[in-house]
Write an enzyme that holds these catalytic residues in place. Structure first.
Site, short mmCIF file in Angstrom:
data_model
loop_
_atom_site.label_atom_id
_atom_site.label_comp_id
_atom_site.label_asym_id
_atom_site.label_seq_id
_atom_site.Cartn_x
_atom_site.Cartn_y
_atom_site.Cartn_z
N GLU A 283 -7.12 60.95 51.08
CA GLU A 283 -7.96 61.72 52.00
C GLU A 283 -7.17 62.95 52.38
O GLU A 283 -6.11 62.84 53.00
CB GLU A 283 -8.32 60.88 53.22
CG GLU A 283 -9.13 59.63 52.89
CD GLU A 283 -10.42 59.92 52.16
OE1 GLU A 283 -11.01 60.99 52.38
OE2 GLU A 283 -10.83 59.10 51.32
N CYS A 317 -8.77 67.01 60.79
CA CYS A 317 -9.11 67.41 59.42
C CYS A 317 -10.56 67.86 59.34
O CYS A 317 -10.93 68.62 58.46
CB CYS A 317 -8.86 66.25 58.47
SG CYS A 317 -9.50 64.73 59.14
#
Ligand code: NAD
Length: 519
Positions: A283, A317
């Site tokens: 990720e 993020c």
């Protein structure tokens, strides 16, 4: 087990709740810095080679950690290899109970954990509390998911044949995590590995070893056997050693794109003695865009953009980095956004009500300043926050505009409180720009026409699209989270398919026609 429900966040509007937070912080500050050992099985080695400090007051040491070496990685993997057998043989129901115990342990210490995240990573109280809740959610959610997976999957059956499909643990999982969700992300990846019967070696970010110790203790106190989970506080070299080792079956990584790509490459190389392909769950970073159509309600858009771009200083993020605004409302939106940015309350994470805390470290502060200067040189800084504290790693929040389309400010992840506004002639042009990006993590849309919403849903490549709301704050089970393209392998943490990455399916087909008995 009760059906899964998200852990409720604290009611910070209530004065008694706020008083408890302040008390938790006083208690935290009264204790000496945490000692974080390299912790392998029953062996603990303390040290202070790795110092973690408060980003808002870099003199304040929050944790002193031993720095794991490649030899420690080797020992941890030997322990995990041994421990994985008994843990895999533990019934899924029992493993789930242990993870739920760990959740309870953390729940009982939620203020202590939040105070630690406030100090170690400068998470403002609401975000620190949400991080604890998300960590508990992952434990509860994956515990249930693994029990479901243990039932296997239904297959087509025909007379004379019995088909079964079962999922077995892959073996040893290396978890390599970032600092920006210092509790939820490492615990989520670790919980997924453990719930599905794998042994885990956890290598947390070098900036947040104290938070890593907290989650490690939760798991141990919950009942995870010592040889099923080890803690390796340390830097990238230890992560790299784990990635290369043939004893690792699965790598669960969350972090930057550069490191993620390196891991994918290294994991693909077969090492002597390796009999399996490593699986990488990666990720990674993003460059998240919000599209604003001409019919959007600016009273909604401006606060949502401020939340998306500046909460936790843009270090989520999922944070908004680019806004593509229909030309009919571009100037009006930019003016209002500039007004909002000028008055942002930039302050220490422990002060309730602040908008923007410091960034994690000096390097991040310098990086944000570099990109802002670049924007000033090639475009325009429309506004900066008027007041920024001197002490601590504060980056000045800014909104920038009129940048050339190839500006690094538009194409690279800044990971700080910097938002770029772009003018587009219509939503289709905005979609073209989004589509041109190699990143596809989160995205947003403000539009009132349902046809526009459908159009953007159809065209967007991002992993998580948010319509008419802020683009951060994914909840376990409600918004499974993960990016596509160079933002990640798209496996969606906190979602139904995630655990399947940690297991191997095995199908058995038995001929059930009678052949007589063997006596
Ligand atoms: N997509 C998501 O879900 C998600 C979530 C959180 C953060 N992020 C991303 O994480 C980044 C910020 O986190 P960071 O600064 O900690 O990232 P980072 O990539 O610098 O570090 C992440 C981890 O990788 C380790 N590491 C460094 N070099 C390594 C190597 N060569 N081999 C193996 N491990 C190595 C680090 O020690 C750390 O534990 C941002 O890019 C952000 O977008 C993504």
């Amino acid at each position: 087990m009760k059906p899964f429900a998200n852990e409720p966040v604290l009611e910070l509007r209530r004065a008694p709740v706020r008083a408890r937070l302040e008390e938790a912080l006083r208690e935290h500050d009264a204790r000496p810095a945490l000692q974080v050992p390299v912790w392998i099985g029953d062996d603990r080695r303390e040290g202070d080679e790795l110092l973690s400090t408060d980003p808002g007051d870099p003199e304040r040491v929050v944790a002193r950690a031993a720095k794991a070496t490649e030899a420690d990685a080797d020992a941890a993997l030997a322990t995990a290899q041994r421990g994985s057998k008994a843990w895999a043989a533990t019934p899924a129901q029992r493993r789930a109970e242990i993870l739920i115990n760990a959740g309870q342990w953390l729940r009982e210490r939620r203020l202590e954990a939040a105070a630690l995240a406030v100090r170690e990573c400068a998470k403002p109280w609401p975000e620190a509390d949400a991080d604890v809740c998300e960590a508990i959610d992952f434990l509860e959610y994956y515990a249930r998911g693994a029990v479901d997976i243990a039932q296997g999957a239904p297959l087509l059956q025909v007379p004379g044949e019995k088909n079964t499909m079962a999922y077995t643990p892959r073996g040893v999982v290396a978890v390599i995590s970032p600092w920006n969700f210092p509790l939820a992300i490492p615990l989520g990846m670790t919980a997924a590995g453990l719930a599905t019967g794998n042994a885990v070696v956890l290598k947390p970010a070098e900036q947040s070893p104290g938070c890593a110790l907290m989650i490690f203790r939760a798991l141990r106190e919950g009942g995870v056997p010592p040889d099923a989970i080890s803690l390796l506080p340390g830097e990238g070299d230890v992560g790299a050693a784990l990635v290369k080792d043939p004893r690792v079956h699965t790598i669960a990584f969350t972090g930057s794109g550069a490191v993620g790509l390196e891991i994918v490459k290294e994991a693909a190389t077969l090492r002597p003695g390796q009999k399996h392909l490593k699986r990488v769950i990666a990720e990674m970073g993003g460059k998240n865009c919000v599209i604003v159509d001409s019919d959007a309600d600016l009273d909604e858009v401006v606060p949502a953009l401020v939340t998306s771009a500046y909460l936790y200083a843009g270090q989520k993020c999922s944070a908004a980095a680019r806004v593509m605004v229909h030309e009919a409302i571009h100037d009006g939106l930019l003016e209002r956004l500039a007004g909002a940015v000028e008055v942002l309350d930039v302050g220490q994470a422990d002060r309730l009500g602040i908008d923007v805390p410091p960034v994690i470290e000096r390097e991040a502060q310098e990086r944000v300043a570099r990109y802002t200067e670049e924007a000033e040189r090639t475009g325009r800084v429309a506004a900066r926050a008027a007041e920024v504290p001197e002490r601590g790693w504060f980056a000045t929040p800014a909104v920038v505009a009129d940048l050339p389309s190839d500006s690094p400010v538009l194409t690279e992840e800044v990971f700080g409180p910097l938002l770029a506004v772009e003018r587009v002639k219509d939503v289709a042009e905005a979609c073209d720009r989004v589509d041109a990006s190699p990143f596809a993590l989160t995205g947003g849309l403000f539009a009132r026409n349902p046809d526009t919403v459908d159009y953007v849903i159809d065209r967007t490549p991002v992993g998580n699209l948010y319509v008419n709301r802020s683009i951060t704050g994914a909840m376990v089970g409600r918004q499974p989270f993960g990016g596509n393209r160079l933002s990640g392998t798209g496996t969606k943490a906190g979602g139904p398919g995630y655990l399947l990455q940690f297991v191997e399916p095995r199908v058995v087909t038995e001929n059930t026609m009678r052949h007589g008995l063997v006596v």
